[in-house]
Design a protein around this motif. Structure first.
Motif, PDB file in Angstrom:
ATOM      1  N   HIS A   1       0.800  -1.230   0.000  1.00 49.21           N
ATOM      2  CA  HIS A   1       0.000   0.000   0.000  1.00 49.21           C
ATOM      3  C   HIS A   1       0.833   1.281   0.000  1.00 49.21           C
ATOM      4  CE1 HIS A   1       0.939  -0.733   4.239  1.00 49.21           C
ATOM      5  NE2 HIS A   1       0.843   0.572   4.393  1.00 49.21           N
ATOM      6  N   ASP A   2       2.102   1.206   0.347  1.00 50.70           N
ATOM      7  CA  ASP A   2       2.940   2.403   0.458  1.00 50.70           C
ATOM      8  C   ASP A   2       3.758   2.602  -0.821  1.00 50.70           C
ATOM      9  OD1 ASP A   2       4.320   4.572   1.373  1.00 50.70           O
ATOM     10  OD2 ASP A   2       5.397   3.516   2.966  1.00 50.70           O
ATOM     11  N   ASP A   3       3.553   3.732  -1.480  1.00 48.72           N
ATOM     12  CA  ASP A   3       4.255   4.014  -2.740  1.00 48.72           C
ATOM     13  C   ASP A   3       5.757   4.197  -2.548  1.00 48.72           C
ATOM     14  OD1 ASP A   3       1.934   3.863  -4.220  1.00 48.72           O
ATOM     15  OD2 ASP A   3       1.502   6.006  -4.014  1.00 48.72           O
ATOM     16  N   GLU A   4       6.157   4.798  -1.435  1.00 46.55           N
ATOM     17  CA  GLU A   4       7.587   5.005  -1.193  1.00 46.55           C
ATOM     18  C   GLU A   4       8.294   3.662  -1.007  1.00 46.55           C
ATOM     19  OE1 GLU A   4      10.700   7.160   1.851  1.00 46.55           O
ATOM     20  OE2 GLU A   4       8.558   7.527   2.099  1.00 46.55           O
ATOM     21  N   PHE A   5       7.653   2.749  -0.322  1.00 45.32           N
ATOM     22  CA  PHE A   5       8.225   1.415  -0.131  1.00 45.32           C
ATOM     23  C   PHE A   5       8.386   0.705  -1.476  1.00 45.32           C
ATOM     24  CE2 PHE A   5       7.565  -3.164   0.624  1.00 45.32           C
ATOM     25  CZ  PHE A   5       8.709  -3.416   1.355  1.00 45.32           C
ATOM     26  N   ILE A   6       7.397   0.806  -2.339  1.00 46.23           N
ATOM     27  CA  ILE A   6       7.462   0.184  -3.658  1.00 46.23           C
ATOM     28  C   ILE A   6       8.608   0.782  -4.470  1.00 46.23           C
ATOM     29  CG2 ILE A   6       6.235  -0.101  -5.844  1.00 46.23           C
ATOM     30  CD1 ILE A   6       3.644  -0.210  -4.196  1.00 46.23           C
ATOM     31  N   ARG A   7       8.740   2.106  -4.415  1.00 42.55           N
ATOM     32  CA  ARG A   7       9.803   2.783  -5.154  1.00 42.55           C
ATOM     33  C   ARG A   7      11.190   2.364  -4.651  1.00 42.55           C
ATOM     34  NH1 ARG A   7       7.916   7.462  -4.330  1.00 42.55           N
ATOM     35  NH2 ARG A   7       9.320   8.122  -2.691  1.00 42.55           N
ATOM     36  N   ARG A   8      11.331   2.243  -3.342  1.00 41.90           N
ATOM     37  CA  ARG A   8      12.627   1.827  -2.784  1.00 41.90           C
ATOM     38  C   ARG A   8      12.937   0.370  -3.109  1.00 41.90           C
ATOM     39  NH1 ARG A   8      15.164   5.456   1.246  1.00 41.90           N
ATOM     40  NH2 ARG A   8      13.755   7.218   1.420  1.00 41.90           N
ATOM     41  N   CYS A   9      11.917  -0.463  -3.135  1.00 42.55           N
ATOM     42  CA  CYS A   9      12.130  -1.867  -3.512  1.00 42.55           C
ATOM     43  C   CYS A   9      12.585  -1.965  -4.959  1.00 42.55           C
ATOM     44  CB  CYS A   9      10.849  -2.679  -3.308  1.00 42.55           C
ATOM     45  SG  CYS A   9      10.506  -3.095  -1.593  1.00 42.55           S
ATOM     46  N   GLU A  10      11.986  -1.157  -5.832  1.00 45.72           N
ATOM     47  CA  GLU A  10      12.413  -1.143  -7.240  1.00 45.72           C
ATOM     48  C   GLU A  10      13.875  -0.715  -7.351  1.00 45.72           C
ATOM     49  OE1 GLU A  10      11.090  -1.910 -10.210  1.00 45.72           O
ATOM     50  OE2 GLU A  10       9.231  -2.659  -9.338  1.00 45.72           O
ATOM     51  N   ARG A  11      14.244   0.278  -6.566  1.00 50.23           N
ATOM     52  CA  ARG A  11      15.630   0.762  -6.599  1.00 50.23           C
ATOM     53  C   ARG A  11      16.597  -0.302  -6.095  1.00 50.23           C
ATOM     54  NH1 ARG A  11      18.181   6.068  -3.607  1.00 50.23           N
ATOM     55  NH2 ARG A  11      20.270   5.722  -4.390  1.00 50.23           N
ATOM     56  N   VAL A  12      16.244  -0.953  -4.989  1.00 47.35           N
ATOM     57  CA  VAL A  12      17.106  -1.998  -4.435  1.00 47.35           C
ATOM     58  C   VAL A  12      17.220  -3.159  -5.412  1.00 47.35           C
ATOM     59  CG1 VAL A  12      17.238  -3.754  -2.619  1.00 47.35           C
ATOM     60  CG2 VAL A  12      16.791  -1.390  -2.019  1.00 47.35           C
ATOM     61  N   ARG A  13      16.129  -3.520  -6.055  1.00 41.39           N
ATOM     62  CA  ARG A  13      16.154  -4.617  -7.022  1.00 41.39           C
ATOM     63  C   ARG A  13      17.067  -4.271  -8.205  1.00 41.39           C
ATOM     64  NH1 ARG A  13      13.889  -7.045 -11.456  1.00 41.39           N
ATOM     65  NH2 ARG A  13      13.393  -9.234 -11.174  1.00 41.39           N
ATOM     66  N   GLY A  14      16.962  -3.054  -8.702  1.00 45.91           N
ATOM     67  CA  GLY A  14      17.824  -2.625  -9.806  1.00 45.91           C
ATOM     68  C   GLY A  14      19.291  -2.623  -9.419  1.00 45.91           C
ATOM     69  N   GLN A  15      19.581  -2.146  -8.218  1.00 46.46           N
ATOM     70  CA  GLN A  15      20.970  -2.141  -7.772  1.00 46.46           C
ATOM     71  C   GLN A  15      21.489  -3.551  -7.521  1.00 46.46           C
ATOM     72  OE1 GLN A  15      20.951   0.562  -4.458  1.00 46.46           O
ATOM     73  NE2 GLN A  15      21.370   2.314  -5.785  1.00 46.46           N
ATOM     74  N   PHE A  16      20.622  -4.445  -7.074  1.00 43.17           N
ATOM     75  CA  PHE A  16      21.025  -5.829  -6.877  1.00 43.17           C
ATOM     76  C   PHE A  16      21.397  -6.477  -8.205  1.00 43.17           C
ATOM     77  CE2 PHE A  16      19.875 -10.362  -6.692  1.00 43.17           C
ATOM     78  CZ  PHE A  16      20.783 -10.772  -5.743  1.00 43.17           C
ATOM     79  N   VAL A  17      20.593  -6.243  -9.222  1.00 38.21           N
ATOM     80  CA  VAL A  17      20.874  -6.803 -10.551  1.00 38.21           C
ATOM     81  C   VAL A  17      22.183  -6.233 -11.092  1.00 38.21           C
ATOM     82  CG1 VAL A  17      20.067  -6.855 -12.948  1.00 38.21           C
ATOM     83  CG2 VAL A  17      18.472  -7.321 -11.083  1.00 38.21           C
ATOM     84  N   LEU A  18      22.366  -4.926 -10.950  1.00 39.15           N
ATOM     85  CA  LEU A  18      23.595  -4.288 -11.423  1.00 39.15           C
ATOM     86  C   LEU A  18      24.822  -4.802 -10.688  1.00 39.15           C
ATOM     87  CD1 LEU A  18      24.989  -2.053 -13.131  1.00 39.15           C
ATOM     88  CD2 LEU A  18      24.566  -0.526 -11.198  1.00 39.15           C
ATOM     89  N   THR A  19      24.743  -4.891  -9.374  1.00 38.94           N
ATOM     90  CA  THR A  19      25.875  -5.350  -8.580  1.00 38.94           C
ATOM     91  C   THR A  19      26.186  -6.814  -8.856  1.00 38.94           C
ATOM     92  OG1 THR A  19      25.333  -3.741  -6.862  1.00 38.94           O
ATOM     93  CG2 THR A  19      26.772  -5.536  -6.226  1.00 38.94           C
ATOM     94  N   SER A  20      25.157  -7.629  -9.012  1.00 39.72           N
ATOM     95  CA  SER A  20      25.384  -9.046  -9.334  1.00 39.72           C
ATOM     96  C   SER A  20      26.075  -9.189 -10.685  1.00 39.72           C
ATOM     97  CB  SER A  20      24.058  -9.802  -9.362  1.00 39.72           C
ATOM     98  OG  SER A  20      23.443  -9.768  -8.112  1.00 39.72           O
TER      99      SER A  20
END
Length: 111
Positions: free
Chosen positions: A75-94
């Motif tokens: 339900h929280d848009d900020e949480f969704i946005r941060r999860c997207e950012r963390v997921r993108g950084q995880f893919v990049l770092t991997s």
């Protein structure tokens, strides 16, 4: 001519910087998670996530939660946005870590 060893070390530095960015984003995600969804915060062991007594199985739950994009129904848009950012950084770092390992193997064969 560019030295292959200098290029390898530059790639290692870039990988380390991205790993630091990833862990920083993950820490801020846990801070947001504490406020918006305390039950999920406990489920992934948010308080002990970066400690030596943290539970790896609960840490893997958070990684799986983000990797499978289960946060999209939150339900929280900020949480969704941060999860997207963390997921993108995880893919990049991997990807960068994989590239460092491949480069190390190639340098061992080359030399």
């Amino acid at each position: 001519m560019i030295s292959t060893i200098a290029l390898f070390w530059a790639l290692c530095v870039v990988c380390l910087v991205n790993m630091a960015r990833y862990f920083s984003s993950l820490r801020s995600l846990l801070a947001v998670l504490r406020g918006c969804d305390p039950l999920l915060y406990q489920y992934v062991d948010g308080a002990g996530f970066f400690t030596s007594h943290g539970q790896p199985s609960k840490q893997v739950r958070l990684v799986r939660y983000i990797w499978e994009k289960r946060y999209r129904d939150h339900h929280d848009d900020e949480f969704i946005r941060r999860c997207e950012r963390v997921r993108g950084q995880f893919v990049l770092t991997s990807g960068l870590c994989f590239l460092v390992v491949i480069s190390l193997i190639a340098m061992a064969i080359w030399q």
